[in-house]
Design a protein around this motif. Structure first.
Motif, mmCIF file in Angstrom:
data_model
loop_
_atom_site.group_PDB
_atom_site.id
_atom_site.type_symbol
_atom_site.label_atom_id
_atom_site.label_comp_id
_atom_site.label_asym_id
_atom_site.label_seq_id
_atom_site.Cartn_x
_atom_site.Cartn_y
_atom_site.Cartn_z
ATOM 1 N N ALA A 1 -8.253 2.854 -1.999
ATOM 2 C CA ALA A 1 -7.076 3.433 -1.341
ATOM 3 C C ALA A 1 -5.832 2.604 -1.654
ATOM 4 C CB ALA A 1 -7.304 3.509 0.167
ATOM 5 N N LEU A 2 -5.985 1.282 -1.632
ATOM 6 C CA LEU A 2 -4.851 0.392 -1.912
ATOM 7 C C LEU A 2 -4.326 0.582 -3.332
ATOM 8 C CD1 LEU A 2 -6.056 -2.822 -0.083
ATOM 9 C CD2 LEU A 2 -3.814 -1.755 0.220
ATOM 10 N N LEU A 3 -5.220 0.822 -4.269
ATOM 11 C CA LEU A 3 -4.806 1.040 -5.660
ATOM 12 C C LEU A 3 -4.028 2.342 -5.825
ATOM 13 C CD1 LEU A 3 -8.036 -0.073 -7.587
ATOM 14 C CD2 LEU A 3 -5.806 -1.226 -7.612
ATOM 15 N N GLY A 4 -4.243 3.278 -4.892
ATOM 16 C CA GLY A 4 -3.658 4.609 -5.051
ATOM 17 C C GLY A 4 -2.369 4.875 -4.305
ATOM 18 N N THR A 5 -1.885 3.901 -3.520
ATOM 19 C CA THR A 5 -0.646 4.149 -2.775
ATOM 20 C C THR A 5 0.488 3.261 -3.265
ATOM 21 O OG1 THR A 5 0.377 4.173 -0.576
ATOM 22 C CG2 THR A 5 -1.317 2.524 -0.939
ATOM 23 N N SER A 6 1.689 3.837 -3.328
ATOM 24 C CA SER A 6 2.868 3.085 -3.759
ATOM 25 C C SER A 6 3.772 2.747 -2.575
ATOM 26 C CB SER A 6 3.669 3.896 -4.791
ATOM 27 O OG SER A 6 4.062 5.149 -4.231
ATOM 28 N N ASN A 7 3.496 3.345 -1.413
ATOM 29 C CA ASN A 7 4.319 3.096 -0.229
ATOM 30 C C ASN A 7 3.961 1.734 0.364
ATOM 31 O OD1 ASN A 7 4.837 3.176 2.812
ATOM 32 N ND2 ASN A 7 5.929 5.007 2.128
ATOM 33 N N MET A 8 4.959 0.850 0.483
ATOM 34 C CA MET A 8 4.704 -0.515 0.929
ATOM 35 C C MET A 8 4.152 -0.576 2.353
ATOM 36 S SD MET A 8 5.161 -2.193 -1.721
ATOM 37 C CE MET A 8 4.796 -3.766 -0.953
ATOM 38 N N LEU A 9 4.635 0.314 3.220
ATOM 39 C CA LEU A 9 4.141 0.323 4.596
ATOM 40 C C LEU A 9 2.673 0.755 4.640
ATOM 41 C CD1 LEU A 9 7.111 1.823 6.656
ATOM 42 C CD2 LEU A 9 6.552 -0.561 6.220
ATOM 43 N N GLU A 10 2.329 1.727 3.804
ATOM 44 C CA GLU A 10 0.928 2.156 3.729
ATOM 45 C C GLU A 10 0.051 1.021 3.195
ATOM 46 O OE1 GLU A 10 -0.506 4.755 4.770
ATOM 47 O OE2 GLU A 10 0.792 6.503 4.716
ATOM 48 N N LYS A 11 0.554 0.318 2.183
ATOM 49 C CA LYS A 11 -0.205 -0.810 1.618
ATOM 50 C C LYS A 11 -0.470 -1.876 2.683
ATOM 51 C CE LYS A 11 0.921 -0.708 -3.340
ATOM 52 N NZ LYS A 11 -0.475 -0.724 -3.822
ATOM 53 N N GLU A 12 0.575 -2.196 3.450
ATOM 54 C CA GLU A 12 0.428 -3.205 4.501
ATOM 55 C C GLU A 12 -0.581 -2.745 5.550
ATOM 56 O OE1 GLU A 12 4.260 -4.141 6.094
ATOM 57 O OE2 GLU A 12 5.090 -4.646 4.128
ATOM 58 N N PHE A 13 -0.504 -1.466 5.905
ATOM 59 C CA PHE A 13 -1.408 -0.899 6.910
ATOM 60 C C PHE A 13 -2.867 -1.004 6.446
ATOM 61 C CE2 PHE A 13 -3.671 2.889 8.563
ATOM 62 C CZ PHE A 13 -3.568 2.637 9.927
ATOM 63 N N LEU A 14 -3.108 -0.624 5.189
ATOM 64 C CA LEU A 14 -4.466 -0.672 4.643
ATOM 65 C C LEU A 14 -4.948 -2.110 4.458
ATOM 66 C CD1 LEU A 14 -4.094 2.180 1.984
ATOM 67 C CD2 LEU A 14 -5.452 2.289 4.095
ATOM 68 N N THR A 15 -4.030 -2.996 4.088
ATOM 69 C CA THR A 15 -4.384 -4.408 3.909
ATOM 70 C C THR A 15 -4.815 -5.029 5.237
ATOM 71 O OG1 THR A 15 -2.837 -4.631 2.050
ATOM 72 C CG2 THR A 15 -3.530 -6.665 3.159
ATOM 73 N N ILE A 16 -4.085 -4.710 6.303
ATOM 74 C CA ILE A 16 -4.437 -5.224 7.631
ATOM 75 C C ILE A 16 -5.819 -4.724 8.049
ATOM 76 C CG2 ILE A 16 -3.847 -5.081 10.095
ATOM 77 C CD1 ILE A 16 -0.878 -5.083 9.201
ATOM 78 N N LYS A 17 -6.090 -3.442 7.745
ATOM 79 C CA LYS A 17 -7.431 -2.898 8.045
ATOM 80 C C LYS A 17 -8.512 -3.663 7.289
ATOM 81 C CE LYS A 17 -7.208 1.863 9.621
ATOM 82 N NZ LYS A 17 -7.751 3.210 9.421
ATOM 83 N N ARG A 18 -8.238 -3.929 6.023
ATOM 84 C CA ARG A 18 -9.213 -4.637 5.167
ATOM 85 C C ARG A 18 -9.466 -6.047 5.690
ATOM 86 N NH1 ARG A 18 -10.181 -7.796 0.816
ATOM 87 N NH2 ARG A 18 -11.491 -6.955 -0.859
ATOM 88 N N GLU A 19 -8.376 -6.731 6.042
ATOM 89 C CA GLU A 19 -8.496 -8.112 6.549
ATOM 90 C C GLU A 19 -9.291 -8.134 7.848
ATOM 91 O OE1 GLU A 19 -4.452 -9.324 6.796
ATOM 92 O OE2 GLU A 19 -4.308 -9.854 4.671
ATOM 93 N N GLY A 20 -9.123 -7.078 8.662
ATOM 94 C CA GLY A 20 -9.850 -6.971 9.915
ATOM 95 C C GLY A 20 -11.356 -6.860 9.692
ATOM 96 N N LEU A 21 -11.744 -6.191 8.616
ATOM 97 C CA LEU A 21 -13.167 -6.053 8.290
ATOM 98 C C LEU A 21 -13.746 -7.350 7.741
ATOM 99 C CD1 LEU A 21 -13.187 -2.493 6.660
ATOM 100 C CD2 LEU A 21 -14.203 -3.143 8.851
ATOM 101 N N ILE A 22 -12.948 -8.061 6.963
ATOM 102 C CA ILE A 22 -13.414 -9.322 6.377
ATOM 103 C C ILE A 22 -13.553 -10.390 7.455
ATOM 104 C CG2 ILE A 22 -12.799 -11.204 4.793
ATOM 105 C CD1 ILE A 22 -11.457 -9.094 3.029
ATOM 106 N N GLY A 23 -12.530 -10.413 8.363
ATOM 107 C CA GLY A 23 -12.540 -11.408 9.435
ATOM 108 C C GLY A 23 -13.664 -11.174 10.412
#
Length: 412
Positions: free
Chosen positions: A390-412
């Motif tokens: 999903a991160l590779l497919g979005t160019s919107n910075m807010l969407e990227k940040e949103f997905l990144t936070i979700k990912r970090e939540g799963l790793i943590g």
């Protein structure tokens, strides 16, 4: 600061100015008029660096009118003719066209010109988004999920068709109104969606575009001959979505998903307007996708909390919506609802039915849905792998940040 003011005015007034000047000079000069209006905004960006005029709208209207006259005078001079409309009755006439009721009438005419049957449906939408709402070719391409060069070709063909078919700047005949209005509503819907789910790389919501779509819808509803159940349902849908706009972005400019939105920020006067429009929609015999989408939006708004949402009702609405119009986004949205119902088998069935290529620039939502599914099932590694897609497919910075936070939540 001046750039923000000019950008705001461009979104609100580009279409109005093009429509008014086209009504006066004629559709045969549409390209000249668009160039003149574009030049006006470029000039405003330069002139307003030190001081913004007391009445920016009046300044823009005057400069655009004079710029159009200058260009057309040059064209006429090349043909050894005199072109005199800068003084006297003609000048007064064009000034009067900038009155509010004339502006509204001119824009309605332009909407129906854009949706003329001589233009291919793809050309209609591209021409409308460019001429009425001032979309750039890049924005139109993003909104229609296609290539920018394709949009350029569609716009060129649309203008050629207008010239060759001698299309007039007027309303359609009464018997043609229903069919033409269907296309008009689609243009309004696309305009709103580009604002509500912005393809801009650093901004998720463009309030101006959402407001413009609602305004165009209101213009149509003011004319009894254009009213229908579908139009009222579309207006209701836009009101329902617009009511949640403030809650979509946090104070620190982060995306807030529906589950975590502060429902006290929802704007209830708009919800009330939407409910009233839905009641009106039910007075007509026609049914459209807007009826079902508005019903779905209403279910969300009626729930006091995310947990109180009637997901069964929403699932049923999506079933009926898909029966009315097969659409990959309907399947995707339905899949997200099935996740809330913990019906993972149906979720996978719906996702497997989707041709991801049909989702275009919003394909990342498909992978995000898979990530949500596997998160719910407790399969973190699979969820992370789909978030990466999903991160590779979005160019919107807010969407990227949103997905990144979700990912970090799963790793943590």
């Amino acid at each position: 600061m001046e750039h923000k003011v000019v950008d705001h005015l461009f979104r609100h007034h580009y279409g109005k100015m093009v429509a008014i000047l086209t009504r006066f000079f004629g559709l045969s000069y549409i390209e000249t008029i668009e160039d003149a209006v574009q030049d006006t905004f470029i000039k405003a960006t330069s002139k307003w660096r030190t001081k913004i005029p007391d009445n920016p709208e009046a300044w823009l209207n005057k400069v655009a009118k004079n710029r159009t006259i200058d260009i057309l005078r040059s064209i006429q001079a090349e043909k050894n003719r005199n072109f005199k409309i800068t003084t006297g009755a003609s000048s007064l006439q064009i000034d009067e066209l900038f009155l509010d009721h004339e502006v509204a009438d001119s824009q309605l005419r332009m909407i129906f010109v854009a949706c003329h049957p001589s233009l291919h449906p793809n050309e209609q939408i591209a021409f409308a988004l460019k001429t009425i709402s001032g979309f750039s070719t890049k924005e139109i391409a993003a909104a229609l999920l296609t290539k920018e060069e394709t949009i350029v070709k569609r716009l060129t063909r649309a203008k050629k068709s207008i010239r060759e078919n001698n299309i007039q700047f007027k309303y359609p005949a009464p018997e043609a109104i229903p069919e033409r209005t269907v296309r008009v509503m689609e243009v309004i819907y696309l305009t709103f969606n580009e604002g509500f789910h912005s393809t801009n790389t650093d901004k998720l919501v463009k309030e101006d575009l959402c407001g413009e779509a609602i305004r165009l819808c209101q213009l149509l509803l003011k004319k009894e001959r254009f009213r229908s159940g579908s139009l009222y349902a579309l207006f209701a849908l836009l009101c329902f979505h617009m009511s949640r706009l403030e809650s979509k972005i946090s104070i620190d400019n982060q995306i807030v998903d529906l589950q975590n939105q502060d429902r006290t920020k929802w704007y209830f006067p708009l919800i009330k307007m939407g409910n009233s429009a839905m009641n009106k929609a039910l007075e007509y015999d026609d049914t459209s996708i807007y009826h079902y989408e508005a019903a779905i939006a209403s279910e969300h708004l009626n729930a006091k909390t995310f947990e109180d949402t009637n997901w069964e009702n929403i699932s049923n609405w999506y079933e009926q919506l898909y029966m009315l119009e097969s659409n990959m986004f309907t399947l995707l949205n339905h899949a997200t609802v099935c996740i809330q119902l913990s019906d993972y088998e149906k979720t996978l069935h719906l996702l497997n039915s989707i041709d991801v290529s049909d989702l275009g620039q919003r394909a990342y939502l498909y992978y995000g849905c898979y990530a949500e599914l596997y998160t719910k099932k407790g399969e973190k590694e699979l969820a992370i792998s789909y978030l990466d897609k999903a991160l590779l497919g979005t160019s919107n910075m807010l969407e990227k940040e949103f997905l990144t936070i979700k990912r970090e939540g799963l790793i943590g």
